[in-house]
Scaffold this motif. Structure first.
Motif, PDB file in Angstrom:
ATOM      1  N   PHE A 112      87.462  49.815  11.449  1.00 19.85           N
ATOM      2  CA  PHE A 112      88.846  49.469  11.164  1.00 19.85           C
ATOM      3  C   PHE A 112      89.089  49.526   9.662  1.00 19.85           C
ATOM      4  O   PHE A 112      88.332  48.954   8.876  1.00 19.85           O
ATOM      5  CB  PHE A 112      89.158  48.056  11.679  1.00 19.85           C
ATOM      6  CG  PHE A 112      89.181  47.941  13.173  1.00 19.85           C
ATOM      7  CD1 PHE A 112      90.199  48.520  13.916  1.00 19.85           C
ATOM      8  CD2 PHE A 112      88.183  47.250  13.840  1.00 19.85           C
ATOM      9  CE1 PHE A 112      90.231  48.407  15.299  1.00 19.85           C
ATOM     10  CE2 PHE A 112      88.198  47.128  15.221  1.00 19.85           C
ATOM     11  CZ  PHE A 112      89.223  47.717  15.958  1.00 19.85           C
ATOM     12  N   GLU A 113      90.163  50.211   9.269  1.00 19.61           N
ATOM     13  CA  GLU A 113      90.567  50.299   7.873  1.00 19.61           C
ATOM     14  C   GLU A 113      92.026  49.879   7.752  1.00 19.61           C
ATOM     15  O   GLU A 113      92.836  50.175   8.642  1.00 19.61           O
ATOM     16  CB  GLU A 113      90.421  51.742   7.358  1.00 19.61           C
ATOM     17  CG  GLU A 113      89.005  52.249   7.279  1.00 19.61           C
ATOM     18  CD  GLU A 113      88.296  51.793   6.014  1.00 19.61           C
ATOM     19  OE1 GLU A 113      88.844  50.925   5.299  1.00 19.61           O
ATOM     20  OE2 GLU A 113      87.201  52.291   5.735  1.00 19.61           O
ATOM     21  N   PRO A 114      92.404  49.181   6.678  1.00 19.54           N
ATOM     22  CA  PRO A 114      93.819  48.847   6.492  1.00 19.54           C
ATOM     23  C   PRO A 114      94.641  50.110   6.254  1.00 19.54           C
ATOM     24  O   PRO A 114      94.212  51.004   5.514  1.00 19.54           O
ATOM     25  CB  PRO A 114      93.811  47.935   5.271  1.00 19.54           C
ATOM     26  CG  PRO A 114      92.534  48.236   4.552  1.00 19.54           C
ATOM     27  CD  PRO A 114      91.552  48.660   5.600  1.00 19.54           C
ATOM     28  N   LEU A 115      95.813  50.178   6.887  1.00 18.48           N
ATOM     29  CA  LEU A 115      96.661  51.358   6.730  1.00 18.48           C
ATOM     30  C   LEU A 115      97.175  51.478   5.306  1.00 18.48           C
ATOM     31  O   LEU A 115      97.324  52.583   4.771  1.00 18.48           O
ATOM     32  CB  LEU A 115      97.829  51.280   7.716  1.00 18.48           C
ATOM     33  CG  LEU A 115      98.758  52.490   7.750  1.00 18.48           C
ATOM     34  CD1 LEU A 115      98.017  53.731   8.235  1.00 18.48           C
ATOM     35  CD2 LEU A 115      99.965  52.212   8.650  1.00 18.48           C
ATOM     36  N   VAL A 128      94.772  50.061  10.534  1.00 17.28           N
ATOM     37  CA  VAL A 128      95.387  48.834  11.030  1.00 17.28           C
ATOM     38  C   VAL A 128      96.598  48.436  10.192  1.00 17.28           C
ATOM     39  O   VAL A 128      96.534  48.429   8.958  1.00 17.28           O
ATOM     40  CB  VAL A 128      94.349  47.691  11.031  1.00 17.28           C
ATOM     41  CG1 VAL A 128      94.997  46.377  11.444  1.00 17.28           C
ATOM     42  CG2 VAL A 128      93.179  48.029  11.947  1.00 17.28           C
ATOM     43  N   LYS A 129      97.677  48.077  10.900  1.00 16.84           N
ATOM     44  CA  LYS A 129      98.882  47.568  10.256  1.00 16.84           C
ATOM     45  C   LYS A 129      99.228  46.214  10.859  1.00 16.84           C
ATOM     46  O   LYS A 129      99.169  46.038  12.076  1.00 16.84           O
ATOM     47  CB  LYS A 129     100.053  48.537  10.448  1.00 16.84           C
ATOM     48  CG  LYS A 129     101.353  48.092   9.788  1.00 16.84           C
ATOM     49  CD  LYS A 129     102.419  49.147   9.931  1.00 16.84           C
ATOM     50  CE  LYS A 129     103.741  48.662   9.319  1.00 16.84           C
ATOM     51  NZ  LYS A 129     103.601  48.314   7.888  1.00 16.84           N
ATOM     52  N   ASP A 130      99.573  45.283  10.031  1.00 19.87           N
ATOM     53  CA  ASP A 130      99.936  43.948  10.490  1.00 19.87           C
ATOM     54  C   ASP A 130     101.185  43.998  11.365  1.00 19.87           C
ATOM     55  O   ASP A 130     102.126  44.754  11.088  1.00 19.87           O
ATOM     56  CB  ASP A 130     100.193  43.052   9.271  1.00 19.87           C
ATOM     57  CG  ASP A 130     100.443  41.605   9.647  1.00 19.87           C
ATOM     58  OD1 ASP A 130      99.744  41.103  10.550  1.00 19.87           O
ATOM     59  OD2 ASP A 130     101.327  40.986   9.037  1.00 19.87           O
ATOM     60  N   ASN A 131     101.200  43.203  12.427  1.00 25.46           N
ATOM     61  CA  ASN A 131     102.343  43.149  13.337  1.00 25.46           C
ATOM     62  C   ASN A 131     102.560  41.706  13.790  1.00 25.46           C
ATOM     63  O   ASN A 131     102.290  41.343  14.934  1.00 25.46           O
ATOM     64  CB  ASN A 131     102.104  44.059  14.544  1.00 25.46           C
ATOM     65  CG  ASN A 131     103.269  44.029  15.519  1.00 25.46           C
ATOM     66  OD1 ASN A 131     104.417  43.858  15.121  1.00 25.46           O
ATOM     67  ND2 ASN A 131     102.973  44.187  16.797  1.00 25.46           N
ATOM     68  N   ASP A 169      99.228  38.648  25.810  1.00 20.12           N
ATOM     69  CA  ASP A 169      97.887  39.020  26.257  1.00 20.12           C
ATOM     70  C   ASP A 169      96.996  39.104  25.022  1.00 20.12           C
ATOM     71  O   ASP A 169      97.418  38.760  23.914  1.00 20.12           O
ATOM     72  CB  ASP A 169      97.914  40.340  27.034  1.00 20.12           C
ATOM     73  CG  ASP A 169      98.323  41.524  26.153  1.00 20.12           C
ATOM     74  OD1 ASP A 169      98.884  41.302  25.047  1.00 20.12           O
ATOM     75  OD2 ASP A 169      98.092  42.676  26.575  1.00 20.12           O
ATOM     76  N   VAL A 170      95.766  39.575  25.199  1.00 22.69           N
ATOM     77  CA  VAL A 170      94.833  39.646  24.066  1.00 22.69           C
ATOM     78  C   VAL A 170      95.352  40.595  22.998  1.00 22.69           C
ATOM     79  O   VAL A 170      95.262  40.322  21.795  1.00 22.69           O
ATOM     80  CB  VAL A 170      93.432  40.089  24.534  1.00 22.69           C
ATOM     81  CG1 VAL A 170      92.478  40.168  23.352  1.00 22.69           C
ATOM     82  CG2 VAL A 170      92.888  39.145  25.590  1.00 22.69           C
ATOM     83  N   THR A 171      95.931  41.712  23.430  1.00 24.35           N
ATOM     84  CA  THR A 171      96.449  42.685  22.474  1.00 24.35           C
ATOM     85  C   THR A 171      97.514  42.057  21.591  1.00 24.35           C
ATOM     86  O   THR A 171      97.516  42.254  20.368  1.00 24.35           O
ATOM     87  CB  THR A 171      97.021  43.903  23.220  1.00 24.35           C
ATOM     88  OG1 THR A 171      96.015  44.455  24.063  1.00 24.35           O
ATOM     89  CG2 THR A 171      97.492  44.962  22.240  1.00 24.35           C
ATOM     90  N   ALA A 172      98.432  41.297  22.190  1.00 27.07           N
ATOM     91  CA  ALA A 172      99.468  40.630  21.395  1.00 27.07           C
ATOM     92  C   ALA A 172      98.865  39.578  20.480  1.00 27.07           C
ATOM     93  O   ALA A 172      99.341  39.364  19.352  1.00 27.07           O
ATOM     94  CB  ALA A 172     100.506  40.008  22.317  1.00 27.07           C
ATOM     95  N   ASP A 173      97.812  38.911  20.947  1.00 29.51           N
ATOM     96  CA  ASP A 173      97.150  37.893  20.123  1.00 29.51           C
ATOM     97  C   ASP A 173      96.567  38.496  18.842  1.00 29.51           C
ATOM     98  O   ASP A 173      96.415  37.794  17.838  1.00 29.51           O
ATOM     99  CB  ASP A 173      96.026  37.214  20.905  1.00 29.51           C
ATOM    100  CG  ASP A 173      96.545  36.317  22.016  1.00 29.51           C
ATOM    101  OD1 ASP A 173      97.713  35.909  21.970  1.00 29.51           O
ATOM    102  OD2 ASP A 173      95.759  36.022  22.947  1.00 29.51           O
ATOM    103  N   MET A 174      96.236  39.768  18.891  1.00 28.12           N
ATOM    104  CA  MET A 174      95.661  40.416  17.704  1.00 28.12           C
ATOM    105  C   MET A 174      96.687  40.592  16.595  1.00 28.12           C
ATOM    106  O   MET A 174      96.332  40.669  15.423  1.00 28.12           O
ATOM    107  CB  MET A 174      95.077  41.775  18.083  1.00 28.12           C
ATOM    108  CG  MET A 174      93.901  41.701  19.035  1.00 28.12           C
ATOM    109  SD  MET A 174      93.275  43.367  19.393  1.00 28.12           S
ATOM    110  CE  MET A 174      92.188  43.037  20.778  1.00 28.12           C
ATOM    111  N   ALA A 175      97.975  40.722  16.961  1.00 28.26           N
ATOM    112  CA  ALA A 175      99.070  40.825  15.990  1.00 28.26           C
ATOM    113  C   ALA A 175      98.886  41.991  15.028  1.00 28.26           C
ATOM    114  O   ALA A 175      98.976  41.840  13.804  1.00 28.26           O
ATOM    115  CB  ALA A 175      99.229  39.509  15.224  1.00 28.26           C
ATOM    116  N   LEU A 176      98.645  43.159  15.580  1.00 25.56           N
ATOM    117  CA  LEU A 176      98.477  44.349  14.752  1.00 25.56           C
ATOM    118  C   LEU A 176      98.754  45.598  15.567  1.00 25.56           C
ATOM    119  O   LEU A 176      98.798  45.568  16.800  1.00 25.56           O
ATOM    120  CB  LEU A 176      97.069  44.398  14.147  1.00 25.56           C
ATOM    121  CG  LEU A 176      95.880  44.075  15.061  1.00 25.56           C
ATOM    122  CD1 LEU A 176      95.414  45.307  15.818  1.00 25.56           C
ATOM    123  CD2 LEU A 176      94.731  43.501  14.246  1.00 25.56           C
ATOM    124  N   THR A 177      98.969  46.712  14.896  1.00 30.47           N
ATOM    125  CA  THR A 177      99.066  48.020  15.520  1.00 30.47           C
ATOM    126  C   THR A 177      98.055  48.944  14.856  1.00 30.47           C
ATOM    127  O   THR A 177      97.478  48.616  13.813  1.00 30.47           O
ATOM    128  CB  THR A 177     100.476  48.620  15.388  1.00 30.47           C
ATOM    129  OG1 THR A 177     100.828  48.689  14.001  1.00 30.47           O
ATOM    130  CG2 THR A 177     101.502  47.780  16.140  1.00 30.47           C
TER     131      THR A 177
END
Length: 511
Positions: free
Chosen positions: A273-276, A346-349, A359-367
């Motif tokens: 994972f790298e920051p966008l 990765v971009k913050d969301n 769900d778990v994906t939403a809990d991550m708060a990112l795209t």
């Protein structure tokens, strides 16, 4: 399992990245090397898994697994593993191919449904004979057996009885199953992996319904699931998997370790994972991605509990470990197996945390960005592998690591001239050498996959194999691709910059 990269593309909101901007990674790794540049004890191999290669689904006493049920429901691209590559009948010639290729190790899984068809109780003699002979033949050819105990294929009878991994009862049954494996095969098998891609298994199986057992709940998942709860079941299944893994390790250490001297680990999918952007929010989101994908399982195994951000965002939906469970979990692995294919940006969301139901994906708060779907070929970003290994060294004390899967996907068009796969393998093995020189405790590398097999996403249309399987031929004849020749050339000690041997078979096959 390489399908997981594509499962992610199916199940998350992806912003398509520009591959051209990432090509510079290729030139940051070792370009010229030989097998002798790696430690003598380092092991190179390849692998498959039971359902993806064996076939013979109801033969000699085998029962259905949750993958059989998932495939026959039509969710697995309308194809199934009833025949697969017919590895159950063709394993002798397959092992000859492994030896010809120069494999030092082979990673495969044992079908719980073939060994213990009722999930617990009596051992199937035919299944026991098959795996005993398989292991004996590998060793006779100088190939180390590396065994995965569960590769998405829990016996369906246990799923029907109590909900499979959603129930604590699964822990006891799993321990009884692995006890049989340790007892029957542990005199020859030294490397055991409890679960393949445990992190993606619970997401695909219980949040997105893109893998067995195909559970999810609206508005999450793939629109086709009729049962499940995406908000809580992934966390519950992961919790039980961790307890089952820990119990299996404890059993081995108390009952078999002194005599057999083997090792037990767990396997996770590991993206780089790298920051966008260089914005603080994206940098923090990148660490959050690592915490949810790796830390979800690694933190309990190293520190005895889930990462704080995972517990905070999941809230009451994630179970808690008792103090005793936490203490037993710490250090309950001898190695970590990782499957790595590509890099994501990765971009913050933060908006996803405002959803009423998550769900778990939403809990991550990112795209994410970096994958274009449908995936026809991974970009060659070998520095991503180096960064994953560096992260594991820094974050988790440099544990012993086996790269269980790494490889290039291409369409199964019958060509043997898979030059992009050669380019990919050449770059990533070079990156691995660089990581070793920088202190990584990696012990082995396995190309995914040894032959073209049934993939969870894509069925028989997308292939990772070193060997082509001619599915238009009733004998399912295997043919070496250019990548098989390249890998054999490397394993036999030749310089990777040398001229590749020419193919000895025709270049293409029509399906």
């Amino acid at each position: 399992m390489p399908n997981s990269v594509r499962l992610l593309a199916l199940s998350l909101l992806l912003v398509i990245g520009n591959y051209d901007d990432m090509r510079f990674f290729v030139f940051c790794v070792v370009d010229e090397y030989r097998r002798d540049d790696f430690p003598a004890e380092f092991v190179f191999g390849s692998g498959t898994s039971a359902y993806q290669v064996e076939g013979a689904v109801l033969e000699d006493g085998r029962s259905f697994s949750i993958w059989d049920t998932f495939a026959h429901s039509g969710l697995n691209y309308g194809v199934n593993g009833d025949i697969a590559c017919d590895g159950y009948h063709k394993y002798k010639e397959d092992i000859e191919l492994m030896a010809d290729t120069g494999l030092e190790a082979y990673r495969f899984s044992i079908s719980w449904s073939r060994l213990i068809p009722d999930g617990r109780g009596s051992v199937n003699v035919k299944g026991l004979q098959f795996y005993n002979d398989f292991i004996d033949r590998l060793i006779a050819h100088g190939i180390q057996p590396h065994v995965t105990l569960n590769h998405l294929d829990l016996p369906q009878i246990l799923e029907d009885e109590y909900g499979g991994w959603l129930s604590r009862k699964s822990v006891k049954d799993f321990v009884s199953y692995v006890d049989v494996c340790f007892k029957e095969f542990g005199d020859r098998v030294l490397h055991w992996t409890t679960f393949n891609e445990a992190n993606l298994f619970v997401l695909g199986g219980y949040d997105w319904a893109t893998s067995p057992p195909g559970r999810c709940s609206s508005p999450f998942g793939n629109n086709k699931c009729s049962r499940g709860n995406s908000t809580s079941e992934p966390y519950l299944a992961a919790h039980n998997l961790l307890l089952a893994h820990t119990s299996a390790v404890r059993l081995y250490r108390e009952k078999y370790k002194a005599m057999q001297q083997g090792f037990v680990g767990i396997n996770l999918l590991a993206f780089c994972f790298e920051p966008l952007t260089n914005k603080t929010e994206d940098v923090i989101a990148t660490q959050r991605a690592n915490d949810f994908y790796m830390g979800w399982f690694m933190n309990p195994l190293v520190n005895g509990d889930y990462p704080e951000i995972v517990k905070k965002n999941a809230g009451s939906r994630i179970p808690s470990f008792t103090k005793l469970e936490s203490e037993k979990m710490k250090g309950s692995f001898d190695f970590l197996g990782i499957n790595h294919y590509t890099t994501l940006y990765v971009k913050d969301n933060p908006g996803s945390l405002e959803m009423d139901t998550r769900d778990v994906t939403a809990d991550m708060a990112l795209t994410y960005s970096g994958i274009e779907f449908p995936i026809t070929e991974f970009p060659v970003l070998p520095l991503g592998l180096e960064k994953v290994l560096s992260y594991l060294k820094k974050e988790y004390g440099n544990p012993p690591i086996y790269i269980h899967e790494n490889g290039q996907v291409q369409s199964c068009n019958g060509t043997l001239m898979d030059a992009p796969r050669v380019d990919y393998l050449h770059a990533y093995i070079g990156a691995l050498l660089d990581a070793l020189r920088n202190g990584s405790n990696t012990r082995g590398y396995f190309v995914w996959s040894f032959m073209d097999i049934l993939e969870l996403v894509g069925g028989y249309d997308y292939c990772y194999g070193l060997y082509y399987v001619d599915r238009a031929d009733k004998e399912l004849t295997r043919y070496p691709k250019l990548s098989a020749h390249w890998y054999a050339n490397f394993l036999k000690g030749n310089n990777t910059s040398g001229i590749l041997p020419s193919l000895k078979a025709k270049d293409t096959f029509s399906s």
